[in-house]
Design a protein around this motif. Structure first.
Motif, PDB file in Angstrom:
ATOM      1  N   GLU A  26      50.815  39.295  45.203  1.00 25.30           N
ATOM      2  CA  GLU A  26      50.118  40.585  45.124  1.00 25.30           C
ATOM      3  C   GLU A  26      49.242  40.659  43.875  1.00 25.30           C
ATOM      4  O   GLU A  26      48.099  41.124  43.925  1.00 25.30           O
ATOM      5  N   GLU A  27      49.765  40.188  42.739  1.00 27.10           N
ATOM      6  CA  GLU A  27      48.984  40.218  41.502  1.00 27.10           C
ATOM      7  C   GLU A  27      47.771  39.306  41.599  1.00 27.10           C
ATOM      8  O   GLU A  27      46.686  39.639  41.129  1.00 27.10           O
ATOM      9  N   ALA A  28      47.946  38.142  42.225  1.00 25.61           N
ATOM     10  CA  ALA A  28      46.820  37.221  42.383  1.00 25.61           C
ATOM     11  C   ALA A  28      45.760  37.827  43.295  1.00 25.61           C
ATOM     12  O   ALA A  28      44.556  37.711  43.030  1.00 25.61           O
ATOM     13  N   ALA A  29      46.189  38.480  44.381  1.00 24.51           N
ATOM     14  CA  ALA A  29      45.234  39.112  45.289  1.00 24.51           C
ATOM     15  C   ALA A  29      44.497  40.242  44.591  1.00 24.51           C
ATOM     16  O   ALA A  29      43.289  40.427  44.772  1.00 24.51           O
ATOM     17  N   GLN A  30      45.205  41.000  43.760  1.00 25.42           N
ATOM     18  CA  GLN A  30      44.573  42.096  43.041  1.00 25.42           C
ATOM     19  C   GLN A  30      43.575  41.558  42.013  1.00 25.42           C
ATOM     20  O   GLN A  30      42.481  42.100  41.857  1.00 25.42           O
ATOM     21  N   SER A  58      37.927  40.534  40.223  1.00 26.59           N
ATOM     22  CA  SER A  58      36.932  39.596  39.686  1.00 26.59           C
ATOM     23  C   SER A  58      36.143  38.903  40.776  1.00 26.59           C
ATOM     24  O   SER A  58      35.305  38.065  40.484  1.00 26.59           O
ATOM     25  N   GLY A  59      36.379  39.254  42.021  1.00 26.24           N
ATOM     26  CA  GLY A  59      35.663  38.608  43.121  1.00 26.24           C
ATOM     27  C   GLY A  59      34.180  38.893  43.076  1.00 26.24           C
ATOM     28  O   GLY A  59      33.356  38.025  43.326  1.00 26.24           O
ATOM     29  N   SER A  60      33.816  40.140  42.751  1.00 28.05           N
ATOM     30  CA  SER A  60      32.394  40.477  42.691  1.00 28.05           C
ATOM     31  C   SER A  60      31.719  39.729  41.546  1.00 28.05           C
ATOM     32  O   SER A  60      30.590  39.263  41.683  1.00 28.05           O
ATOM     33  N   ASP A  61      32.404  39.625  40.403  1.00 29.21           N
ATOM     34  CA  ASP A  61      31.845  38.856  39.286  1.00 29.21           C
ATOM     35  C   ASP A  61      31.696  37.396  39.662  1.00 29.21           C
ATOM     36  O   ASP A  61      30.671  36.771  39.364  1.00 29.21           O
TER      37      ASP A  61
END
Length: 152
Positions: free
Chosen positions: A40-44, A49-52
């Motif tokens: 869950e923490e990795a997905a969050q 930071s996915g957009s970056d």
């Protein structure tokens, strides 16, 4: 068939001394929830930071595309460009002088230098330089015109 169960002589029954099945179940359950929490923490973190990451990946692709576009074009100047021999700047290990600046400790490493007589000097910048393609094409054109003038 025997009427009642008799154990075979080569049977192996092992019960570990310090094994606690209840503790084993608790450890497995704790590990399961720890794995779920980490996922869950990795997905969050990736969603934040996915957009970056996408922006930087797109920017790197644009920069690479611009570099390839600028390097890809050959012009007439490239045909007649002079190429230079690569330079090699080697600093010997014992080339430094001592603390007094006299350089006396270098004398033990220096030996008598022998000069090799060569027809062509390697120190020359134009040594082993490839002939430019423009010059080759110019000579080929000159040879073709001379052959055409002689034969026809």
């Amino acid at each position: 068939m025997p009427m009642f169960h008799t154990p075979k002589p080569r049977q192996f029954r092992y019960q570990p001394r310090f094994y606690d099945p209840e503790k084993e179940r608790w450890e497995a359950l704790k590990q399961k929830y720890a794995d779920e929490r980490a996922a869950e923490e990795a997905a969050q973190a990736t969603s934040e930071s996915g957009s970056d990451l996408e922006y930087f990946q797109r920017r790197v692709r644009e920069i690479n595309r611009e570099e390839r576009h600028s390097q890809g074009g050959l012009t007439w100047k490239d045909l007649f460009r002079k190429r230079e021999m690569p330079t090699f700047n080697y600093q010997p290990r014992f080339a430094t002088t001592d603390s007094e600046g006299t350089g006396e400790h270098l004398q033990q490493f220096k030996k008598r230098s022998t000069s090799i007589k060569r027809r062509f000097d390697i120190a020359d910048k134009d040594y082993l330089k490839p002939v430019p393609a423009g010059r080759i094409m110019l000579y080929a054109l000159l040879v073709c015109t001379l052959l055409y003038w002689i034969l026809f």
